[in-house]
Design an enzyme around this catalytic site. Structure first.
Site, PDB file in Angstrom:
ATOM      1  CE  LYS A  78     110.776  37.495  95.138  1.00 61.29           C
ATOM      2  NZ  LYS A  78     110.297  37.598  96.508  1.00 61.29           N
ATOM      3  N   GLY A 117     121.689  26.936  96.465  1.00 61.21           N
ATOM      4  CA  GLY A 117     121.228  25.555  96.274  1.00 61.21           C
ATOM      5  C   GLY A 117     121.016  25.184  94.822  1.00 61.21           C
TER       6      GLY A 117
HETATM    7  P1  AMP Z   1     116.619  31.856  93.072  1.00 62.26           P
HETATM    8  O1  AMP Z   1     116.167  31.156  94.310  1.00 62.26           O
HETATM    9  O2  AMP Z   1     116.241  33.304  93.019  1.00 62.26           O
HETATM   10  O3  AMP Z   1     118.078  31.594  92.763  1.00 62.26           O
HETATM   11  O4  AMP Z   1     115.794  31.218  91.884  1.00 62.26           O
HETATM   12  C1  AMP Z   1     115.914  29.869  91.479  1.00 62.26           C
HETATM   13  C2  AMP Z   1     114.728  29.531  90.625  1.00 62.26           C
HETATM   14  O5  AMP Z   1     114.680  30.404  89.536  1.00 62.26           O
HETATM   15  C3  AMP Z   1     114.756  28.137  90.046  1.00 62.26           C
HETATM   16  O6  AMP Z   1     113.747  27.371  90.649  1.00 62.26           O
HETATM   17  C4  AMP Z   1     114.447  28.362  88.572  1.00 62.26           C
HETATM   18  O7  AMP Z   1     113.458  27.488  88.062  1.00 62.26           O
HETATM   19  C5  AMP Z   1     113.918  29.784  88.532  1.00 62.26           C
HETATM   20  N1  AMP Z   1     114.120  30.432  87.244  1.00 62.26           N
HETATM   21  C6  AMP Z   1     115.271  30.556  86.579  1.00 62.26           C
HETATM   22  N2  AMP Z   1     115.061  31.168  85.388  1.00 62.26           N
HETATM   23  C7  AMP Z   1     113.740  31.440  85.312  1.00 62.26           C
HETATM   24  C8  AMP Z   1     112.902  32.046  84.317  1.00 62.26           C
HETATM   25  N3  AMP Z   1     113.398  32.489  83.165  1.00 62.26           N
HETATM   26  N4  AMP Z   1     111.604  32.151  84.598  1.00 62.26           N
HETATM   27  C9  AMP Z   1     111.100  31.693  85.759  1.00 62.26           C
HETATM   28  N5  AMP Z   1     111.818  31.109  86.722  1.00 62.26           N
HETATM   29  C10 AMP Z   1     113.133  30.978  86.498  1.00 62.26           C
END
Ligand code: AMP
Length: 391
Positions: free
Chosen positions: A198, A349
């Site tokens: 996000k 995390g």
């Molecule tokens: P956050 O909590 O914002 O650090 O997001 C972590 C999550 O972002 C993890 O579960 C990843 O699977 C997801 N993520 C990372 N890159 C992508 C992507 N290109 N598309 C969708 N989800 C993603």
């Protein structure tokens, strides 16, 4: 800010209340990852050795202000007893006669664990009477819960006002001492690596980091909102319409300050983030497909910046690293950070899980126990749970 030092306090036979972060994953009554318990062991062992009466308090999960068996700290108490090889007296509630009795029966060197503080709505409301009830158990207040330092709750902030002596625990102090140089006097070049899902969660930190860093790498799902801003096709990749403007502002801010803000130049794409059997690398994402990891060219480009850096702050994975087909970008960044020789701090995390998965955790300068808290710290915000310990 100036803090009292735990090792300089009068602890013998004192009731020492320690707010810890024991918010561990629990499955079928068993703690499946005890990292957070282990992280506070130095503080707890020190108190035991110094003959304090140790009273531990924590939250677990989100019980929404009422007692729920699945959020009981009982499994945590069991694991802590194993780690300390000592009896842990778990109270049936964090306040009230039961808890008072357990605490008044404690002998020096013994440990009580209060039941989940979030079984009371007053905890997250930082309600004064509740804070006073918690404070009535304590001669000394120690906060070792960096993970919740950005929340002004009764056990993290409210009660501190009613206890005469307070100090950070060893874990809290290590977090403050490791993160402060990144804000105040980082070795240069200073590189920030941001990823995860996000953009909206991280806008503020991105914005603030522009005043501190020399370069920034943006990967993961959040990169696609930036690429869209630049007019690139992103197919079905993650996209936050409401953050378009903010992304634009950050790109402009980076340009004005001559900060290199690097975005992915190639992508591992697929129609399904959970599968990946159709995964392939492209530079332009076709309609209907999602960008789910940074591609090999991007990894190389990012690794070059990482190798040049003297300070690195990393939060957020470069792709959907939970699915093996989309994990390699994040793994390669983890290895590059570990091998860089830079002072590195990893928070959040998922990024911490990534450095563990890549087997490089021992080569990271500091692994922060607080995702949200470390981000807010890097935003330059005063965290209430730290501020309240100032003497
Ligand atoms: P956050 O909590 O914002 O650090 O997001 C972590 C999550 O972002 C993890 O579960 C990843 O699977 C997801 N993520 C990372 N890159 C992508 C992507 N290109 N598309 C969708 N989800 C993603």
């Amino acid at each position: 800010m100036a803090f009292s030092k735990l090792e300089e306090l009068e602890l013998k036979e004192k009731r020492v209340f320690v707010r810890v972060d024991f918010n561990c994953p629990v499955k079928e009554g068993i703690v499946t990852d005890d990292t957070r318990i282990r992280a506070s062991l130095p503080t707890i062992k020190f108190l035991i050795k110094n003959n304090a009466k140790v009273i531990l308090a924590s939250h677990l999960g989100r019980p929404k202000g009422k007692p729920q068996k699945e959020f009981s700290l009982e499994p945590v108490g069991a694991r802590l007893a194993e780690l300390l090889n000592a009896e842990i007296f778990l109270t049936d509630d964090c306040v009230g006669d039961g808890a008072r009795k357990v605490i008044s029966d404690l002998r020096p060197g013994q440990v009580a664990l209060l039941e989940n503080v979030r079984f009371h709505k007053e905890e997250t409301d930082n309600e004064e009477l509740f804070a006073k009830k918690l404070a009535s158990f304590a001669d000394v207040y120690i906060n070792d819960a960096f993970g919740t330092a950005h929340r002004a709750h009764a056990s993290t902030v409210g009660m501190a006002e009613f206890v005469p002596v307070k100090a950070p625990g060893f874990l809290m102090r290590k977090e403050i001492e490791s993160l402060t140089p990144l804000l105040k006097s980082p070795g240069r070049p200073y590189l920030a690596i941001l990823g995860g899902a996000k953009v909206s969660d991280k806008i503020a930190v991105l914005d603030n980091l522009l005043d501190h860093v020399n370069a920034m790498l943006v990967g993961g799902g959040m990169a696609y909102t930036f690429l869209k801003t630049l007019g690139q096709g992103i197919g079905n990749s993650l996209f936050e319409k409401d953050s378009l403007e903010a992304a634009e502002k950050i790109l402009k801010g980076a340009k004005a300050r001559k900060i290199a803000l690097l975005l992915p130049v190639d992508h591992v794409i697929s129609a399904d983030p959970k599968d990946g059997s159709d995964a392939k690398t492209v530079e332009h994402i076709p309609d209907g497909m999602m960008g789910l990891d940074i591609g090999p060219k991007t990894r190389e480009l990012f690794a070059k910046e990482i190798a040049r850096a003297k300070t690195i702050f990393w939060n957020g994975p470069m792709g959907v690293f939970e699915t093996p087909a989309f994990a390699e970008g994040t793994m390669e960044i983890a290895r590059a950070v570990a091998g860089s020789g830079a002072m590195s701090v990893v928070g959040g995390g998922d990024s911490v899980a990534a450095v563990n998965k890549a087997g490089v955790a021992d080569r990271i300068g500091h692994i922060s126990t607080g995702g949200g808290a470390s981000l807010e710290f890097m935003e330059g915000k005063q965290l209430p749970g730290i501020e309240v310990l100032d003497v």
